[in-house]
Design an enzyme around this catalytic site. Structure first.
Site, mmCIF file in Angstrom:
data_model
loop_
_atom_site.group_PDB
_atom_site.id
_atom_site.type_symbol
_atom_site.label_atom_id
_atom_site.label_comp_id
_atom_site.label_asym_id
_atom_site.label_seq_id
_atom_site.Cartn_x
_atom_site.Cartn_y
_atom_site.Cartn_z
ATOM 1 N N TYR A 144 0.849 -1.188 0.000
ATOM 2 C CA TYR A 144 0.000 0.000 0.000
ATOM 3 C C TYR A 144 0.883 1.237 0.000
ATOM 4 O O TYR A 144 1.840 1.318 0.775
ATOM 5 C CB TYR A 144 -0.884 -0.005 1.242
ATOM 6 C CG TYR A 144 -1.782 1.207 1.387
ATOM 7 C CD1 TYR A 144 -2.799 1.465 0.464
ATOM 8 C CD2 TYR A 144 -1.635 2.087 2.464
ATOM 9 C CE1 TYR A 144 -3.642 2.565 0.612
ATOM 10 C CE2 TYR A 144 -2.483 3.181 2.624
ATOM 11 C CZ TYR A 144 -3.479 3.421 1.690
ATOM 12 O OH TYR A 144 -4.314 4.507 1.840
ATOM 13 N N ASP A 239 9.144 2.828 -0.082
ATOM 14 C CA ASP A 239 8.069 3.423 0.712
ATOM 15 C C ASP A 239 8.279 2.991 2.158
ATOM 16 O O ASP A 239 7.941 1.878 2.547
ATOM 17 C CB ASP A 239 6.699 2.978 0.199
ATOM 18 C CG ASP A 239 5.569 3.636 0.992
ATOM 19 O OD1 ASP A 239 5.852 4.240 2.052
ATOM 20 O OD2 ASP A 239 4.403 3.539 0.557
ATOM 21 N N LYS A 272 4.139 8.757 9.073
ATOM 22 C CA LYS A 272 3.877 8.126 10.376
ATOM 23 C C LYS A 272 4.853 8.595 11.479
ATOM 24 O O LYS A 272 4.662 9.672 12.023
ATOM 25 C CB LYS A 272 3.785 6.622 10.210
ATOM 26 C CG LYS A 272 2.577 6.289 9.280
ATOM 27 C CD LYS A 272 2.157 4.847 9.230
ATOM 28 C CE LYS A 272 0.816 4.728 8.501
ATOM 29 N NZ LYS A 272 0.834 4.054 7.223
HETATM 30 C C1 LIG Z 1 0.212 4.520 5.901
HETATM 31 C C2 LIG Z 1 0.960 4.281 4.650
HETATM 32 C C3 LIG Z 1 0.870 5.154 3.558
HETATM 33 C C4 LIG Z 1 -0.116 6.274 3.496
HETATM 34 O O1 LIG Z 1 0.098 7.249 4.465
HETATM 35 P P1 LIG Z 1 -1.127 8.212 4.882
HETATM 36 O O2 LIG Z 1 -0.481 9.172 5.816
HETATM 37 O O3 LIG Z 1 -2.149 7.332 5.509
HETATM 38 O O4 LIG Z 1 -1.619 8.848 3.635
HETATM 39 C C5 LIG Z 1 1.704 4.935 2.482
HETATM 40 N N1 LIG Z 1 2.566 3.924 2.452
HETATM 41 C C6 LIG Z 1 2.679 3.048 3.487
HETATM 42 C C7 LIG Z 1 3.680 1.947 3.416
HETATM 43 C C8 LIG Z 1 1.856 3.190 4.601
HETATM 44 O O5 LIG Z 1 1.938 2.290 5.582
#
Ligand SMILES: *Cc1c(COP(=O)(O)O)cnc(C)c1O
Length: 434
Positions: A144, A239, A272
């Site tokens: 994701y 990511d 995060k």
């Molecule tokens: C949470 C998450 C996102 C998206 O971040 P948001 O602040 O919720 O938009 C993107 N990539 C990864 C791996 C994530 O865990």
């Protein structure tokens, strides 16, 4: 009218908010039952609107690595708020946070701050496409990267809840340049690069995937991915919105750099933890790539609240705490104790369970072996997970409400909290057998 029960609030919420929630997984659709409406949190605990306490293993899906309401973080936020909530002009604190991030992640020369992981990932692929003058990108099934259109294909957790590989409202033309490959599959990688390598702007990957529970990229897979990107001039984008400053101080890339000599991605996306619970994220890479961004280069990207003074204060105070000597060793040790305890509690009840963790991030599966990809994660016995989830919730332990989510331990989780959790797990596993 003034019903403060979880059920009452959920009913009221559903009248004015679609599904009663502002992010789908919060609705408990995967596990059933009534979502808890959280009134407050402190340390390792959440309290719902009925006054019930839970040991929190979600930590706002990762950011709360220090636990809730850390005094140093609260003080930094309070002071920053006094000085102004937003200016729409540069501040010294943005430099400090960028310097802190760049100092902790080897190979990173510049970052741009944004407000969400979605925004950061979306901007990173625009930059990768602009910098390479290519269109195609590769992502992996079960990873994701936020909900930008081009990345919202076979994207794991949130979508998995609803059984759609891809969201409605994303026209096929918008994802025609997105190639989705199975995770940890070297042959599929080779084949995709042979066909599309010349036209690939980037490969985006969750190096330790947290949106299909917890699945590590294998070393052979990561090694080959790096080789292929370099050979074909495609940018390797990590990511690390979830894994960054969570699995280790230098993120998952520091874990792979220990395993693969000379390893580094070309670009990284963070979120995060770097916001410490406030809306803040970042994407970065070499100065050469980052200078393609406006105002220096042709790739446009902007944000009214980007680098917000209160969010940057919160992020800086959080980074200050996690860089203290021994922080990650202690966090990793506690997290390992939790996972080992869960596995042995399951064994006592004659239930097959395996688990894994890195730093303060963990996963467990009702399987004999750790899954390597999304289809295997999805073979988990869902009923069993849901019973276990509710067993734990009833006993005051708040796990992620879906089997395809990772879990998070904070520095505020004490040995006693882990013991309480494992006692709840023993009872919940026993109930599964009954
Ligand atoms: C949470 C998450 C996102 C998206 O971040 P948001 O602040 O919720 O938009 C993107 N990539 C990864 C791996 C994530 O865990």
């Amino acid at each position: 009218m003034n019903d403060k029960t979880n059920a009452g609030l959920f009913e009221r919420a559903q009248r004015v908010i679609p599904g009663g929630v502002n992010s789908p997984v919060r609705a408990f659709r995967a596990v059933g039952g009534t979502p808890r409406f959280i009134a407050r949190a402190k340390g390792a605990y959440l309290w719902d609107s009925e006054g019930q306490r839970y040991i929190d293993y979600i930590g706002s899906w990762g950011p709360m690595i220090l636990g809730h309401g850390h005094p140093g973080v609260l003080e930094a936020v309070r002071q920053a708020a006094e000085d102004g909530l937003s200016f729409g002009a540069p501040t010294e604190r943005e430099i400090e946070l960028a310097e802190a991030i760049v100092a902790l992640v080897p190979g990173l020369e510049q970052v741009r701050l944004v407000s969400s992981g979605t925004e950061a990932a979306m901007s990173a692929i625009r930059l990768a496409r602009g910098a390479t003058s290519r269109s195609r990108l590769i992502k992996f099934e079960g990873c994701y990267h936020g909900h930008a259109d081009a990345l919202l294909v076979k994207a794991g957790s949130g979508l998995a809840t609803f059984g759609n590989p891809t969201s409605a409202g994303v026209p096929p033309e918008v994802v025609q340049h997105t190639i989705v490959l199975p995770y940890n599959d070297v042959a599929a990688l080779d084949a995709a690069f042979a066909e599309h390598g010349h036209d690939l702007a980037c490969v985006m990957v969750e190096p330790i995937a947290g949106n299909m529970n917890f699945v590590r990229a294998s070393v052979p897979f990561m090694t080959r991915l790096r080789e292929l990107c370099t050979a074909h001039g495609a940018l390797l984008v990590f990511d690390e919105v979830m894994s960054g400053f969570r699995v280790a101080l230098g993120g998952a890339q520091s874990v792979y750099a220990r395993l693969i000599p000379g390893f580094a991605p070309d670009m990284s996306v963070f979120g995060k933890v770097i916001g410490g619970g406030m809306p803040l994220a970042a994407f970065g890479g070499s100065s050469a790539v980052m200078s393609q961004l406006a105002p220096l280069g042709p790739v446009y990207q902007a944000g009214t609240l980007s680098g917000n003074p209160v969010a940057t204060a919160c992020g800086l105070a959080t980074l200050r705490e996690i860089t203290r000597p021994g922080f990650f060793e202690a966090l990793a040790q506690r997290t390992r104790a939790l996972v080992a305890g869960l596995v042995s509690a399951a064994r006592e009840a004659d239930i097959a369970l395996c688990g894994d963790s890195e730093g303060g991030m963990f996963g467990f599966f009702f399987h004999d072996e750790l899954p390597q990809n999304y289809p295997t994660v999805m073979t988990t016995d869902k009923e069993r997970f849901n019973h276990f989830f509710h067993g734990m919730l009833d006993r005051g332990v708040y796990l992620a409400p879906a089997l395809y989510e990772a879990g998070f331990v904070s520095a505020a989780h004490s040995a006693q909290d882990i013991d309480l959790t494992l006692e709840a797990a023993r009872q919940s596993f026993k109930a599964l057998r009954a």
